[in-house]
Write a protein that holds these residues in place. Sequence first.
Motif, short mmCIF file in Angstrom:
data_model
loop_
_atom_site.label_atom_id
_atom_site.label_comp_id
_atom_site.label_asym_id
_atom_site.label_seq_id
_atom_site.Cartn_x
_atom_site.Cartn_y
_atom_site.Cartn_z
N ASN A 50 23.41 13.94 -37.84
CA ASN A 50 24.62 14.58 -38.35
C ASN A 50 24.72 14.56 -39.88
O ASN A 50 25.69 15.05 -40.45
CB ASN A 50 25.86 13.89 -37.76
N THR A 51 23.72 13.98 -40.52
CA THR A 51 23.70 13.92 -41.99
C THR A 51 23.03 15.16 -42.55
O THR A 51 21.95 15.53 -42.09
CB THR A 51 22.96 12.66 -42.46
N PRO A 52 23.61 15.83 -43.56
CA PRO A 52 22.98 17.01 -44.16
C PRO A 52 21.58 16.70 -44.67
O PRO A 52 21.39 15.72 -45.40
CB PRO A 52 23.93 17.37 -45.31
N VAL A 53 20.63 17.52 -44.25
CA VAL A 53 19.23 17.25 -44.60
C VAL A 53 19.01 17.30 -46.10
O VAL A 53 18.15 16.58 -46.64
CB VAL A 53 18.28 18.22 -43.86
N GLN A 54 19.79 18.13 -46.82
CA GLN A 54 19.59 18.23 -48.27
C GLN A 54 19.95 16.92 -48.96
O GLN A 54 19.37 16.56 -49.99
CB GLN A 54 20.39 19.39 -48.87
N LEU A 55 20.92 16.18 -48.38
CA LEU A 55 21.29 14.89 -48.95
C LEU A 55 20.17 13.87 -48.73
O LEU A 55 19.83 13.09 -49.63
CB LEU A 55 22.60 14.39 -48.33
N ILE A 56 19.62 13.88 -47.52
CA ILE A 56 18.49 12.99 -47.23
C ILE A 56 17.32 13.32 -48.14
O ILE A 56 16.69 12.43 -48.74
CB ILE A 56 18.06 13.12 -45.76
N ASN A 57 17.02 14.59 -48.27
CA ASN A 57 15.88 15.04 -49.07
C ASN A 57 16.03 14.62 -50.53
O ASN A 57 15.08 14.15 -51.15
CB ASN A 57 15.75 16.56 -48.96
#
Length: 683
Positions: A50-57
Amino acid sequence: MKKYLFLLLSIMTITACHEQCDKTQQTEIANISEATVSTTVAAIEKLHPNTPVQLINRGVKHAASLWRNVDGNESDFQQFCEKHFIADASQKELMFEKVSRNLEILYGHFNKIALDLQRPLHEPMGDIIDIDKTFGGYSAGSHLIEDMYRNKLAFNIALNFPYYSLSEKEQNAATWTRKEWAYARMGDVFTARIPAEILQNVSEVGSASEMYIANYNIYMGQLVDEKMQTYFPEDMVLLSHWNLRDEIKSHYSKGADGVQLQGMVYEVMKRIIDQTIPKDVINNGNYQWNPYSNAVYKEGQAVELANENNGRYQQIINNFHAMRQMDAYTPLNTAVKRAFEGGMEITQADAEQLFVEFMSSDALMQVGDLIKQRLGRDLQPWDIWYDGFKARSSIDENALNKMTRSRYPNAKALDDDLAHLLVKLGFTKEKASFLAERIDVDPARGSGHAWGASMKGETAHLRTRIPESGMDYKGYNIAIHEFGHNVEQTISLYDVDYYMLNGVPNTAFTEALAFIFQKRDLELLDMKNDNLEKEALQILDNFWSTYEIMGVSLLDQRMWKWLYNHPEATADELKVAVQEIAIDIWNEFYAPAFGIKDQPILAIYSHMINSPIYLSNYAFGHLIQFQVEQYLKTADFAPEVERLFKIGSITPNAWMQAGLGEDISIVSIIKEAQAAAAKLSKK
């Protein structure tokens, strides 16, 4: 926090790394591949769908850019990221609060250690010996950043609070909440990985540069002309360039005699710029010196003394080589980028374009003609410091000296009066006491400065030069400027909502409030200014001061660009280049208004030695000061000062929009200066 970080990362060193530093550079190698980054991002995305992938990236990429083989292999990196990435918003906020608290503890105590160790250098505490210089150059915090990489705290923070570039911050400025701004500022903590040995060297040389300038005193009572006549008080000792400049300013009310004294001071300045000044007349009152002929006498007999021999320019060379040592370790890979995009959060190209546009304005010719009219003579190079738009310019400085010496015989007298001064400016008694209790006044060896606290519970320090005879007007005027800094430093530390947002966007903003305070120095001496032309005069004073400092700032910028294009230059080559650049800027932007060419005066500023790439902050400070002053005309001064400086260290244009509802601009100051000049020219 941001101001502390860039102070830490921007200080200078005189030599290349030590042998240990060379070993560190050879063994610490970036070792995280793009493939590992992609794999790590995918693994975390699977764990936290549920975490935005752009934030993880963003977090993984930033942590990877800082990871070295000494921190572990690629598998270790992936395991670390999977374990420490925080997806839950409440847990992330909790981590943010704890990191903020601990950074305040660390930065606050390291700041206090540095302040206390450097007291013998900054305050008149007896003779300075080598051990004072060694302790003063010691940086207890130089290993902090590297230690936090070693124990992995840095990667934990970088992973969860990643770095945003200046352009990204500007793009997000309109939509970010205060908390998001604070998160982004935490992302600024770990943007580079500079070996501790470099930072330690940097601290030592930074201290040496400050000492070089702090001891650059000229014994004015020993200056003579061809007839061996003296013109200045026997006990007058002036620090270059600040006090020399202020001495020129003090003579505008003295007619032809004042012009003669101003001219003699300018000859001293030119000798400093071209380094033909005899070395032994610096900080030494044992010789008589004729700055026109450069002849030196002892007890009336001519003697031969060696010139300084480019020591001024060697300091700049040393600083440059130190800055270059840091280039390979930072995403902003030149000292110029770090100073502008990192420290000021304005690009150097944008700053230069703005300055060139301002200095190309027809309004400068108009104001120059007005000054010529008011002086009743042709303009001279030192009239870049024309002081006749200030109310005090028509007041005998001896009378001002008598007043300030009586009121402030020592540092304690000024310290005891701070709250009273703030009440005069409109602060409530409660707020005035709150601020004054958190500001201490110290006597200074140099011209003075303001040193802010970096944690709550510590005080800001106001340093100004106070002779045994008491504080003269020059010292008082500087003290009020520094007091403005201290008020900003205290409000923006204690009243800001998040520690990570403490401070201001860049030092131009603290300079703005310092200038605003400084303009009220006579008001604080209970001297009313009932001049109906007061507003027009204030506008023109700011305009002309902006003109002066923009040229100096442009020289500083172009000098550093020249250094990067000539990295192996000698001090002698740099001296020639600086004078040529100064004269080129003069001929393009000053000669049209002054009617005189080929003047090197812009190269006198001491900031070029002990505060590299700092001068542009003053230029922006004048622009911001003008816009804030215009805003304060229709606002309640003290409450609005409190509101504005609680905004904290968001980006400059975001601060301007939040505080004033407009961007940084030269349009209004040019327009208002033209109108003011037209009004006064009719008189």
